[in-house]
Design an enzyme around this catalytic site. Structure first.
Site, PDB file in Angstrom:
ATOM      1  N   LYS A 232      26.621  17.117  37.689  1.00  0.00           N
ATOM      2  CA  LYS A 232      26.029  18.163  38.540  1.00  0.00           C
ATOM      3  C   LYS A 232      25.297  19.171  37.663  1.00  0.00           C
ATOM      4  CE  LYS A 232      27.383  21.397  42.251  1.00  0.00           C
ATOM      5  NZ  LYS A 232      28.541  21.918  42.998  1.00  0.00           N
TER       6      LYS A 232
ATOM      7  N   SER B 200      27.918  21.998  47.948  1.00  0.00           N
ATOM      8  CA  SER B 200      26.716  22.097  47.169  1.00  0.00           C
ATOM      9  C   SER B 200      26.462  20.878  46.278  1.00  0.00           C
ATOM     10  CB  SER B 200      26.761  23.353  46.292  1.00  0.00           C
ATOM     11  OG  SER B 200      27.835  23.271  45.404  1.00  0.00           O
TER      12      SER B 200
ATOM     13  N   SER C  47      32.668  22.314  47.717  1.00  0.00           N
ATOM     14  CA  SER C  47      31.446  21.652  47.252  1.00  0.00           C
ATOM     15  C   SER C  47      31.620  20.299  46.605  1.00  0.00           C
ATOM     16  CB  SER C  47      30.696  22.567  46.290  1.00  0.00           C
ATOM     17  OG  SER C  47      30.268  23.723  46.986  1.00  0.00           O
TER      18      SER C  47
END
Lengths: 99, 490, 500
Positions: B69, B144, B168
């Site tokens: 990420k 997210s 997330s």
């Protein structure tokens, strides 16, 4: 009634150093009316005898010994700088007083 | 893959190349990646192959590719956090998570897309365009960490790292049919994890199976002296738990307030079925109540914005990142104001303003102060509940993947996606989401959430493995066998 | 027409508040392992943490906590059993995170005091300055303002930032308000800062060099009519870089406030900058529009709970208090109060002590440093400590005089030579050919010559008019190029002239 006026939002934007357009200020102000009402619920249970949590875990006294460790080289430190001069970060003229 | 690598049936370079090819073939549609580090990944892979050839003892995941990420610093590789304000920034240092990945010789393929600065539940807040759910490209992959979850579901990577502040990792896992874990807060170092909400953020492992997730968990977790909030204790034995999957005699607590009332029917149905399967596997299902959970969302949307308003102050155009408006004798203040206006997206600015307000003098007690008290109450609720059950469970989120654009104009509706995941972050305990099936009404994946007490992460893996095995038996194939083929071959 | 100080104190009484920032002398910074060495090339002592790169996290320096606790103990504070760091949020380019990690409502030390003594018209008087709190925070980077006329921030085109100093541990010591000093407010302020400095120096936690910025003082002053209860509006004065400036700044502000109040004008609550040259203050940032710092507990750090055992260990390590130390020296050296005060006021106590430790008689050491050497320093308009002469040099010279190898007069020449940069005492002595004429026969020769050249004067002495000997001695000293021991010359001369 929890709400924010456009002026209050403008003041917050100033504190947060974000230059907002008039449209943004007005629309944020109206969004906040809804949001603040929703989040204000926390006051329903936040009585005086409840201790606030600022750390999820009961850790205490976490220190490091006073020994030096390698720093970044100046090149690495300045590698992201939008502007630099004489191995220093170059920033536009600062209007505010020296802190 | 690991055994194939170990047996020499395939090299890491070949494996990595296969995945890079896959990415090239499908990522134009999925858009899971913001940056693909072809050269770097192949170099890492080649180094691992060399080590293996020399007969060096390697970690179980050595040579396996992974998607990272874009909120974690990787030295020399662009790290944007999904924001324009960090476009092109290459950190001069590695986060501890990345250092641990490198120590385990895991190959980092590239950086994945995310809601800007981890704020969001759909990856629509990325400044670089949304990621598309491989199950249905017109739908969100969650947020997210939508990019990491989508990369797994699209078979672009077998492992991924996400971060979880309010759900997330878990919510994207749920809507993409993958596994994602938020370890106990402090279990994985936050050094190098660009901070959104410091007391809630945690990096965690993501994969397509519970065991893979566990292996990755052990690779990245552990105490870090560079993170004063990291726990100084041995990493929970999650791999052993994932291999065992024996839940006989375990008490599984259904949280009354999160039992699915009002959730999408398919989500409820899969949840009930999963409970039945776990009961059949020998666990005892009990009901617990956590009455303060109804305030968790409100408290979260005060604490997280408050902390982020402070954490994001450093993006001021002076030392790194975007600088706009430095012309015609503009002052530093003007440059800061303009850069932040242009560099931050709408949701980020909204939360910064909200956080600034919640912390301001005169309002602190009513907002931030009260929210921190709610946090205490939520923690107490969990403590009470964990006295009655070994783990707690709920559906991961109320709906399956919604359409891109469907909720982006209604912040409050968007925030409700996290209603079941947020309490976990507030108390700092562990949380896992794994697939519990497909919803009949739309054919989209549904997630099952397991919550374990502080530093008892192994319990999530135990129950997760049991459920996964039971579901595999029931369907005859893993859930991801149903994901539509994209571009080239899976 | 401007007021005199006497006018001011006739009508108003001052209330003081002093904030002192101390830079600790730890090896590494407050929250990261970068070196703290002064004067390094720009941005060579930075890292992700002190540059506030995305993702960086602080970790507390243990030695900094220890030093702060020691400071608190030395100031008679209670050490808080639970204390926490907090974020102070505001934007400024020299502060990389745009918040400072500091402490807010849970500082590590509270409720202490410092006793100071000043000279008043009624003799020495003690004042107790109460300390509200002692807390930890971090220093900022340094900016160079380029393009303006003065190198200061006004009118500069742009600025260059060096973050070597960012993150160095700072301790802030805040007094409670100090009323009741009356006309002695400036002296009390100065004495407080001086005492604080001595305490900090004795603890060894900082260099405490005001000129270098490792000790910074902000003075808050307000006035109220004598006998009034309500406090007046205060102003805060920064850029006070020496003890003398503390005194001048307080006095200057008292006068400025009085002038405004007498005119019926309002004192503005603001930050002012002290100007060394004029002794006046210039308006700076208006505190009336104070930024809301939005303090909240620092989530990246965990609370500090020093246990009693650790505190007692640190207490046991505290050195003798400066005031106790001074009393002990005064007794050991048998120094009268007035002379003791003179040494302290001249900031030469430690210098004299160093000389005594090297073996000198305290009285002699004192008389050299406060006498001849101070005179030379005054002439050159600098402080004694800036002169090239050291306690070692003085101790050596005193020893030579004691041994008789130098006379007082010759010793003064050696002192001059050392100060002028001619080298250490031995070098000066050999270069200048300084030596005492000890040889009585040589002296006798000079005596006889002088008497022969001044027969009337010699006759006067023979007749019992002793003061006349002075002229003869003068001539003899000249003859011996000043290298004779004047006392011995007198002895021999008088004996020669039948007056011994």
């Amino acid at each position: 009634m929890s709400s924010l006026s456009r002026d209050e939002v403008a003041n917050l934007a100033r504190l947060a150093r974000i230059q907002m357009s008039e449209e943004e200020l007005v629309s944020l102000a109206s969004e906040f009316t809804v949001i603040l009402e929703a989040v204000a619920r926390v006051q329903e249970v936040a009585s005086a005898d409840v201790v606030p949590t600022s750390h999820p875990l009961p850790l205490r006294n976490v220190f490091r010994p006073d020994v030096t460790t390698p720093s970044l080289t100046p090149e690495e430190a300045l590698s992201g700088a939008p502007a630099s001069e004489e191995q220093r970060f170059r920033v536009p003229q600062i209007l505010g007083e020296e802190a | 893959m690991a055994s194939a690598l170990a047996k020499g049936e395939i090299t890491s370079v070949a494996l990595t190349q296969l995945h890079l090819n896959r990415i090239a073939s499908v990522d134009r549609d999925v858009h899971a990646f913001l940056h693909i580090d072809t050269e770097g990944a192949l170099a890492q892979a080649s180094a691992v192959d060399a080590k293996r050839a020399k007969g060096e003892k390697l970690s179980p995941l050595a040579g396996i590719p992974l998607a990272l990420k874009d909120v974690l610093a990787q030295k020399g590789v662009p790290t944007t956090c999904g924001s324009k304000i960090l476009e092109g920034w290459r950190p001069p240092y590695d986060s501890t998570v990345v250092a641990n990945l490198k120590k385990n010789d895991i190959v980092i393929l590239g950086k994945t897309n995310m809601d800007e600065f981890a704020m969001g539940s759909s990856t629509e807040n990325s400044a670089y365009g949304p990621t598309h759910n491989p199950w249905d490209l017109s739908r969100i992959p969650g947020g997210s960490g939508g990019g990491s979850a989508a990369s797994l579901a699209a078979f672009e990577a077998p492992l991924a790292i996400g971060t979880d502040t309010g759900g997330s990792i878990r919510q994207p896992a749920a809507v993409t049919g993958t596994v994602g874990v938020k370890p106990t807060y402090g279990g994985v170092s936050r050094y190098g994890l660009v901070a959104f909400s410091s007391s809630l953020d945690q990096a965690g492992p993501c994969a397509r199976t519970v065991l893979d997730t566990a292996l990755l968990h052990e690779a990245i977790a552990g105490h870090d002296p560079r993170d004063a909030t990291s726990i100084n204790a041995p990493v929970p034995q999650v791999v052993a738990a994932a291999k065992s999957g024996d839940v006989k005699g375990m008490k599984i607590g259904v949280v009354k307030e999160l039992n699915g009332d009002g959730y999408q029917p398919g989500v409820r149905a899969r949840f009930e079925e999963s409970l039945e399967l776990l009961a059949k596997a020998g666990a005892e299902i009990v009901e617990v109540s956590c009455p303060n959970f109804e305030y968790a969302l409100a408290a979260y949307y005060l604490i997280a914005p408050s902390e982020c308003s402070s954490n994001l102050a450093r993006f001021d155009a002076m030392r790194y990142g975007l600088r706009v408006g430095d012309i015609n004798g503009a002052s530093a203040e003007e440059v800061m104001n303009l850069t932040r206006e242009v560099g931050f997206g709408r949701e980020v600015k909204r939360r910064i303003i909200l956080g600034t307000y919640a912390l301001s003098s005169g309002y602190y007690d009513a907002y931030y102060g009260s929210a921190q008290k709610v946090r205490t109450l939520i923690t107490q609720d969990f403590t009470t509940a964990f006295a009655k059950a070994d783990v707690l469970v709920s559906p991961t989120c109320p709906t399956t993947a919604f359409k891109i654009g469907e909720k982006s104009n209604d912040p409050l509706a968007m925030y409700l996606n996290d209603i079941a995941t947020i309490p976990v972050n507030m108390a700092g305990i562990g949380g896992m989401s794994l697939p519990s099936g497909i919803a009949d009404e739309d054919g989209l994946p549904v997630g099952f959430q397991i919550m374990s007490p502080v530093m008892k992460d192994e319990r999530m893996y135990l129950v997760g493995a049991a459920l996964e095995a039971a579901l595999l038996s029931k369907w005859g194939a893993p859930i991801l066998s149903k994901v539509p083929a994209l571009g080239g071959l899976a | 027409m401007s007021l005199t100080y006497e006018d001011v104190i006739a009508k108003y009484e001052p209330v003081l508040g002093l904030e002192v920032h101390v830079e600790l002398n730890t090896n590494s910074k407050m929250f990261c392992g970068c070196s703290t060495i002064f004067g390094a090339e720009p941005n060579t002592q930075t890292c992700p943490v002190c540059l506030a790169l995305p993702g960086a996290l602080p970790v507390v320096n243990e030695k900094a906590i220890e030093s702060t606790i020691k400071i608190g103990l030395a100031l008679n504070c209670s050490i808080a059993p639970f204390s926490r760091f907090a974020r102070k949020n505001y934007f400024y380019p020299d502060m990389p995170k745009n918040f400072q990690i500091s402490q807010y409502d849970e500082p590590i030390c509270v409720n202490g005091y410092v006793d100071v003594e000043i000279e008043t018209d009624e003799g020495p008087k003690k004042f107790r300055v109460e300390v509200e709190r002692v807390h930890m925070e971090e220093d900022t980077g340094k900016s160079l303002h380029v393009g303006g006329a003065t190198g200061r921030i006004h009118g500069a085109e742009y600025s260059l930032l060096d973050y070597n100093r960012a993150g160095i541990p700072l301790v802030e010591i805040v007094t409670k308000i100090v009323p009741g000093t009356g006309k002695y407010a400036p002296e009390v302020a100065k004495a407080y800062v001086a005492e604080l400095r001595d305490i900090l120096r004795s603890l060894g936690v900082s260099d405490v060099k005001m000129e270098q910025g490792s000790l910074r003082c902000d003075a808050n002053v307000s006035l109220r009519l004598i006998g009034a209860e309500k406090l007046g509006t205060r102003s805060e004065t920064k850029n006070v870089n020496s003890l003398r400036s503390v005194e001048r700044a307080v006095r200057g502000e008292m006068i400025r406030h009085a002038e405004l109040l007498n005119k019926g004008e309002r004192v503005v609550q603001e930050t002012r900058h002290f100007q060394e040259e004029s002794g006046l203050t210039r308006s700076g940032r208006s505190k009336e529009q104070a930024e809301d710092y939005r303090y909240f507990p620092e989530p990246d750090l965990v609370p500090v709970e020093p246990d009693a055992k650790w505190i007692e260990e640190l207490r046991a390590q505290l050195p003798e208090r400066p005031s106790v130390h001074r009393k002990r020296l005064q007794e050991e050296w048998s120094v009268p109060d007035k002379e003791m005060a003179a040494m302290i006021n001249a900031d030469l106590l430690d210098t004299v002590e160093a000389t005594v430790i090297l073996g000198s008689d305290p009285t002699k050491a004192r008389s050299w440093w406060l006498g001849e050497i101070s005179r030379i320093a005054n002439e050159q308009n600098i402080s004694v400590k800036e002169l090239a002469i050291t306690p070692t040099d003085v101790a050596e010279i005193v020893a030579l005089v004691a041994k008789g190898e130098l006379t007082d007069k010759l010793a003064r020449q050696v002192v001059e030579g050392v100060i002028a940069g001619e080298g250490k005492p031995a070098a000066v002595i050999s270069a200048r050919g300084i030596k005492v004429v000890n040889d009585d026969s040589a002296l006798m020769a000079a005596i006889e010559k002088a008497c022969a050249e001044q027969p009337e004067t010699a006759e006067k002495v023979r007749n019992g008019h002793l003061p006349a000997a002075g002229a003869l001695i003068g001539a003899i000293m000249k003859e011996t190029k000043g290298q004779a021991d004047a006392a011995r010359v007198r002895e021999l001369l008088l004996s020669f002239l039948g007056q011994a």
